[in-house]
Write a protein that holds these residues in place. Structure first.
Motif, short mmCIF file in Angstrom:
data_model
loop_
_atom_site.label_atom_id
_atom_site.label_comp_id
_atom_site.label_asym_id
_atom_site.label_seq_id
_atom_site.Cartn_x
_atom_site.Cartn_y
_atom_site.Cartn_z
N GLN A 187 0.84 -1.21 0.00
CA GLN A 187 0.00 0.00 0.00
C GLN A 187 0.88 1.26 0.00
O GLN A 187 0.61 2.20 -0.74
CB GLN A 187 -0.92 -0.01 1.23
CG GLN A 187 -1.87 1.16 1.25
CD GLN A 187 -2.76 1.15 2.49
OE1 GLN A 187 -2.63 0.29 3.36
NE2 GLN A 187 -3.67 2.11 2.54
N ILE A 188 1.93 1.26 0.79
CA ILE A 188 2.85 2.40 0.83
C ILE A 188 3.58 2.52 -0.49
O ILE A 188 3.75 3.63 -1.02
CB ILE A 188 3.85 2.25 2.01
CG1 ILE A 188 3.11 2.16 3.34
CG2 ILE A 188 4.86 3.38 2.00
CD1 ILE A 188 2.36 3.40 3.72
N GLN A 189 3.99 1.38 -1.05
CA GLN A 189 4.67 1.41 -2.35
C GLN A 189 3.75 2.01 -3.43
O GLN A 189 4.20 2.77 -4.28
CB GLN A 189 5.09 -0.01 -2.76
CG GLN A 189 6.25 -0.57 -1.96
CD GLN A 189 7.57 0.12 -2.31
OE1 GLN A 189 7.81 0.51 -3.44
NE2 GLN A 189 8.41 0.27 -1.30
N ALA A 190 2.47 1.70 -3.37
CA ALA A 190 1.50 2.26 -4.33
C ALA A 190 1.38 3.77 -4.15
O ALA A 190 1.30 4.52 -5.14
CB ALA A 190 0.14 1.58 -4.17
N SER A 191 1.35 4.22 -2.91
CA SER A 191 1.29 5.66 -2.63
C SER A 191 2.54 6.36 -3.14
O SER A 191 2.46 7.44 -3.75
CB SER A 191 1.13 5.93 -1.14
OG SER A 191 -0.07 5.43 -0.67
N ILE A 192 3.69 5.75 -2.91
CA ILE A 192 4.96 6.33 -3.37
C ILE A 192 4.99 6.39 -4.89
O ILE A 192 5.38 7.40 -5.49
CB ILE A 192 6.15 5.52 -2.81
CG1 ILE A 192 6.26 5.71 -1.31
CG2 ILE A 192 7.44 5.93 -3.50
CD1 ILE A 192 7.25 4.80 -0.63
N ASN A 193 4.52 5.30 -5.54
CA ASN A 193 4.49 5.29 -7.00
C ASN A 193 3.53 6.35 -7.56
O ASN A 193 3.81 6.98 -8.59
CB ASN A 193 4.09 3.90 -7.52
CG ASN A 193 5.21 2.88 -7.31
OD1 ASN A 193 6.38 3.24 -7.22
ND2 ASN A 193 4.84 1.61 -7.23
N ALA A 194 2.41 6.56 -6.88
CA ALA A 194 1.45 7.59 -7.32
C ALA A 194 2.09 8.98 -7.22
O ALA A 194 1.95 9.81 -8.14
CB ALA A 194 0.18 7.53 -6.48
N ILE A 195 2.80 9.23 -6.13
CA ILE A 195 3.47 10.53 -5.97
C ILE A 195 4.57 10.68 -7.02
O ILE A 195 4.73 11.74 -7.62
CB ILE A 195 4.03 10.65 -4.53
CG1 ILE A 195 2.87 10.75 -3.54
CG2 ILE A 195 4.94 11.87 -4.41
CD1 ILE A 195 3.29 10.69 -2.08
N GLN A 196 5.31 9.60 -7.26
CA GLN A 196 6.37 9.65 -8.26
C GLN A 196 5.79 9.92 -9.66
O GLN A 196 6.36 10.68 -10.44
CB GLN A 196 7.15 8.34 -8.25
CG GLN A 196 8.52 8.45 -8.87
CD GLN A 196 9.36 7.22 -8.55
OE1 GLN A 196 8.84 6.15 -8.21
NE2 GLN A 196 10.66 7.39 -8.64
#
Length: 164
Positions: A118-127
């Motif tokens: 879930q955190i990785q998905a949030s980070i990817n969205a921000i990226q």
């Protein structure tokens, strides 16, 4: 007979001189073409040539003053443009530094949260938001967007307990 010739010569001379007195300003323009010697004499004698010279000098002085004003205004505009360019360059370098810090923070968060999808998905969205930012946006819009992304990353970092 001699007397008639003198009257004729005086009459002819006076008519020539009197016809020359009726010179117009247009007649005294040296660019107007072939002007008679009598007209030239009358233009000089009446002061029309000098008045023309004086008028041209006044026009030249006015145009010179106007040119100086235009040059001063142009110099001020160039200074203003240079100042705005410097401000723009400063803002661009600030935005570049902020973007680099955001990317560094993203990399750090990715490395620390490899096990949380879930955190990785949030980070990817921000990226993705960083990479897909509008390159034609104004400097202020870019700065606002980068600050929003930085805020999201900071809150994400705080949620993870990684804030330093």
């Amino acid at each position: 007979m001699k007397f008639n010739k003198i009257y004729l010569a005086v009459g002819l001379l006076s008519s020539v001189l009197l016809s020359g007195c009726a010179t117009d300003v247009k007649d005294c323009d040296p660019n107007s073409g072939d002007v008679s010697i009598v007209t030239k004499f009358n233009c000089q004698y009446s002061g029309t040539y000098q008045k023309r010279i004086d008028d041209k000098k006044i026009i030249l002085e006015n145009e010179t003053a106007l040119n100086a004003e235009f040059k001063a205004t142009m110099a001020e505009l160039e200074k203003e443009i240079a100042a705005q360019r410097a401000d723009l360059n400063q803002a661009n370098s600030t935005n570049s530094a902020l973007k680099a810090k955001l990317n560094q923070l993203l990399a750090t968060l990715k490395a620390k949260t490899t096990d949380n999808a879930q955190i990785q998905a949030s980070i990817n969205a921000i990226q993705d938001e960083i990479e897909n930012a509008n390159p034609n946006a104004s400097v202020i819009e870019k700065q606002i967007k980068l600050e929003e992304l930085r805020s999201k990353l900071s809150s994400l970092e705080a949620d993870l307990g990684l804030a330093s």
